[in-house]
Write a protein that holds these residues in place. Structure first.
Motif, PDB file in Angstrom:
ATOM      1  N   LEU A  38      13.740 107.493 -59.929  1.00 42.80           N
ATOM      2  CA  LEU A  38      12.383 107.550 -59.400  1.00 42.80           C
ATOM      3  C   LEU A  38      11.513 106.594 -60.223  1.00 42.80           C
ATOM      4  N   CYS A  39      11.072 105.515 -59.607  1.00 44.77           N
ATOM      5  CA  CYS A  39      10.287 104.494 -60.301  1.00 44.77           C
ATOM      6  C   CYS A  39       8.794 104.772 -60.238  1.00 44.77           C
ATOM      7  N   GLU A  40       8.370 105.406 -59.160  1.00 48.25           N
ATOM      8  CA  GLU A  40       6.946 105.688 -58.998  1.00 48.25           C
ATOM      9  C   GLU A  40       6.790 106.982 -58.205  1.00 48.25           C
ATOM     10  N   ASN A  41       5.889 107.839 -58.663  1.00 48.11           N
ATOM     11  CA  ASN A  41       5.598 109.090 -57.961  1.00 48.11           C
ATOM     12  C   ASN A  41       4.139 109.423 -58.220  1.00 48.11           C
ATOM     13  N   ASN A  42       3.337 109.321 -57.171  1.00 54.29           N
ATOM     14  CA  ASN A  42       1.910 109.595 -57.320  1.00 54.29           C
ATOM     15  C   ASN A  42       1.359 110.192 -56.034  1.00 54.29           C
TER      16      ASN A  42
END
Length: 189
Positions: free
Chosen positions: A33-37
């Motif tokens: 998971l590189c980005e989670n927002n």
């Protein structure tokens, strides 16, 4: 078996598919998971090799015969990369534990030509895995994914792609170790 504890997904987490997930894009997959927002989530499947080599996808690429992985089913006309170790590229994003995402590809090629980086520390992907706002949280709550931190990231570059899912689960121990031994089709057991 007791319920499996899950941590909240965040950038740098590994998402390990539950043993019986039937989605062909994610069967026995490990996703970084590189980005989670609040806008959604972006990740890369770490253990699905494509049929391509990097120099087949990019004209004039100096990295001959470098494997390319399928990062996911979304936008498979895009190229992404991760690497391990110290920060080698100025615009890379730290995912923790010496794992980095992206950066300037031209800078990467130049440093490779100069012998300043080792191509074995890099992994390339076509496409990516994406989730809309709240979708990944729903999937984690529904036990589609087992979430762990990336302390197991060293396996990304050591384990064979077909073994990565099992290796990480075994390393996690406890009930996860039991899951690592589940057959793909329990009817054949």
């Amino acid at each position: 078996m007791t319920p499996l504890p899950n941590i909240s997904p965040q950038s740098g987490s590994l998402l390990i598919s539950e043993p019986f997930l039937q989605d062909e894009n994610f069967v026995r997959s490990v996703v970084l998971l590189c980005e989670n927002n609040e806008m959604g989530s972006f990740g890369l499947v770490l253990n699905k090799l494509s049929i391509f080599k990097l120099d087949e996808l990019l004209d004039g690429c100096d990295l001959q015969d470098k494997e390319v992985y399928v990062g996911g089913p979304v936008e498979q006309n895009t190229l992404h990369f991760i690497y391990q170790g110290e920060q080698a590229l100025e615009d890379s994003i730290s995912l923790g534990n010496g794992l980095w995402w992206g950066g300037d590809f031209a800078e990467l090629m130049e440093k490779y030509r100069q012998g300043k980086i080792n191509s074995a520390d890099f992994r390339f992907f076509i496409g990516y895995s994406g989730w809309d706002q709240g979708q990944l949280d729903e999937e984690v709550t529904g036990n589609t994914w087992i979430v762990c931190d990336n302390t197991h990231a060293r396996n990304i570059f050591k384990a064979e792609p077909d073994d990565l899912w099992r290796v990480i689960l075994k390393e996690m121990g406890g009930d996860f170790q039991v899951l690592a031994n589940y057959p793909i089709d329990p009817r054949l057991n």
